[in-house]
Design an enzyme around this catalytic site. Structure first.
Site, PDB file in Angstrom:
ATOM      1  N   LYS A 165       0.813  -1.232   0.000  1.00 32.36           N
ATOM      2  CA  LYS A 165       0.000   0.000   0.000  1.00 32.36           C
ATOM      3  C   LYS A 165       0.838   1.271   0.000  1.00 32.36           C
ATOM      4  CE  LYS A 165      -0.750   0.266   4.970  1.00 32.36           C
ATOM      5  NZ  LYS A 165      -1.368  -0.526   6.044  1.00 32.36           N
ATOM      6  N   ARG A 202      -8.348  -0.511  16.699  1.00 33.83           N
ATOM      7  CA  ARG A 202      -8.689  -0.163  15.322  1.00 33.83           C
ATOM      8  C   ARG A 202      -9.672  -1.250  14.871  1.00 33.83           C
ATOM      9  NH1 ARG A 202      -4.352   0.882  10.534  1.00 33.83           N
ATOM     10  NH2 ARG A 202      -4.861  -1.303  10.115  1.00 33.83           N
TER      11      ARG A 202
HETATM   12  C1  LIG Z   1      -0.646  -1.282   6.679  1.00 33.27           C
HETATM   13  C2  LIG Z   1      -1.061  -2.581   7.228  1.00 33.27           C
HETATM   14  C3  LIG Z   1      -0.114  -3.602   7.355  1.00 33.27           C
HETATM   15  C4  LIG Z   1       1.348  -3.395   7.064  1.00 33.27           C
HETATM   16  O1  LIG Z   1       1.892  -2.616   8.097  1.00 33.27           O
HETATM   17  P1  LIG Z   1       3.470  -2.294   8.196  1.00 33.27           P
HETATM   18  O2  LIG Z   1       3.641  -1.671   9.518  1.00 33.27           O
HETATM   19  O3  LIG Z   1       3.755  -1.383   7.057  1.00 33.27           O
HETATM   20  O4  LIG Z   1       4.172  -3.589   8.077  1.00 33.27           O
HETATM   21  C5  LIG Z   1      -0.553  -4.820   7.815  1.00 33.27           C
HETATM   22  N1  LIG Z   1      -1.841  -5.038   8.137  1.00 33.27           N
HETATM   23  C6  LIG Z   1      -2.782  -4.089   8.023  1.00 33.27           C
HETATM   24  C7  LIG Z   1      -4.187  -4.409   8.389  1.00 33.27           C
HETATM   25  C8  LIG Z   1      -2.423  -2.817   7.570  1.00 33.27           C
HETATM   26  O5  LIG Z   1      -3.355  -1.875   7.467  1.00 33.27           O
END
Ligand SMILES: *Cc1c(COP(=O)(O)O)cnc(C)c1O
Length: 367
Positions: free
Chosen positions: A36, A131
């Site tokens: 992302k 969250r």
């Molecule tokens: C963004 C996200 C991740 C990845 O997180 P990082 O800290 O970049 O490894 C994993 N799971 C969810 C649900 C996320 O929103």
């Protein structure tokens, strides 16, 4: 080459991904590579897959669609709960989605039926970060419901910590996850294919020698892309912290008083930089601002100080004149990277070309 741009060193991304895949493998944990922060870049995704990630995850269906259009055939997971307005697109682009709402899951079931597909469901569990997530006491009942819906597979359960409240993954919350897995598997008489133990913030826990139980997946973005763990933003040993560089170009460098004059009120973006008693300085402007990145998340090269930023201007004290056209190279933090990768004004350059005199950041590699 045009500026501003993000230079992306795919070899470093590859090294980081492969290193983490290899470190986690002995613990029985595979990696879902999260794209992302790169706007679902097919080039980055391909590199992650070559480095051995099990599949790819992204929070945006648009990014998953871009990966599919680019010919990526690996398993794709939507890691944010689907929006009801996008259900058909979610089913078409993603093999699996992370979910917390039965209403949404029912809609996924119908959409999967209409498209003659089986869509995988990972139920996200709330373990205290507040969250997304189903409360632990309710997970088993929701899992049972999912099992009754056609065109769906209960692929697994997962959790996400450290994002909203900074809750640290550790023995307590992770053994709660393990307990839930056991309870669901026993009472529903099935084996969950995926137990996703979190994001990059779970790396410390997973590699600490702790009992990782049934956890067999981590969803990793920042640690692969920036070589840092997100709890303290410390570099991870053996990983590159400079796979991404933000490059901006000087458009003015003029000796000026360091203190403003006239009656003072608000600035374009709130607080005024405190700058007293410096006399005259050579003030340099590079053509990058809030429309391109998060200026506060840019680490300038040694000897250069950021004085302020507005939509289109980043004001620097470089201690000397930098001729217009000089490129200044910054190391972005995660927020600055996300904003730069998603800004239409910032070019993405997959080669580390340096056609012009450049001022380079001191941040080097850990290896
Ligand atoms: C963004 C996200 C991740 C990845 O997180 P990082 O800290 O970049 O490894 C994993 N799971 C969810 C649900 C996320 O929103």
């Amino acid at each position: 080459m045009t500026a501003p741009r993000v230079e992306i060193d795919l070899a470093k991304v590859h090294h980081n991904a492969r290193t983490l895949v290899e470190r986690l493998a002995p613990h029985g944990i595979a990696v879902t590579g999260v794209t992302k922060a790169t706007l679902g870049s097919p080039a980055v995704a391909t590199e992650l897959l070559r480095a051995g990630v099990r599949g790819l995850g992204d929070s945006r269906v648009e990014n998953l669609e871009a990966l599919r259009r680019a010919g990526v055939s690996a398993p794709l997971t939507l890691i944010r709960s689907p929006m009801p307005s996008q259900i058909a697109r979610v089913v078409a682009a993603a093999n699996v989605s992370c979910n917390t709402e039965l209403e949404v899951i029912r809609a996924l079931s119908s959409a999967a039926g209409a498209q003659r597909l089986v869509h995988g469901i990972v139920l996200m569990v709330e373990l205290g970060d507040l969250r997304e997530g189903i409360l632990p006491d309710d997970v088993e009942a929701v899992a049972r419901e999912v099992g009754l819906l056609p065109n769906l597979a209960l692929t697994g359960i997962g959790t996400n910590l450290a994002c909203q409240s900074g809750v640290v993954p550790g023995a307590d919350n992770m053994s709660e996850l393990s307990g839930l897995v056991k309870a669901i598997e026993t009472s529903l008489g099935l084996t969950l294919a995926i137990v996703s133990g979190g994001n990059s913030a779970s790396l410390d826990w997973a590699l600490s020698g702790a009992e990782t139980g049934p956890v067999n997946d981590l969803r990793l973005g920042e640690s692969i892309l920036l070589g840092r763990e997100p709890l303290h933003r410390r570099p991870i040993e053996g990983l590159h912290t400079d796979a991404f560089t933000v490059v901006a170009e000087v458009i003015e460098s003029i000796r000026k008083p360091s203190e403003p004059w006239g009656q003072l009120a608000q600035t374009a973006f709130g607080a005024r930089p405190a700058r007293v008693g410096h006399g005259d300085i050579v003030q340099t402007i590079v053509a990058i601002g809030h429309q391109d990145t998060d200026p506060a998340g840019l680490q300038p090269p040694a000897g250069i100080e950021v004085l302020g930023a507005s939509s289109d201007h980043l004001v620097l004290d470089a201690g000397r004149r930098l001729a217009p056209g000089t490129e200044v190279r910054f190391q972005p933090n995660y927020g600055a990277l996300v904003r730069a990768m998603t800004s239409p004004f910032v070019t993405k350059a997959f080669a580390a070309a340096r056609p012009r005199p450049a001022v380079t950041s001191p941040v080097g590699d850990a290896d």
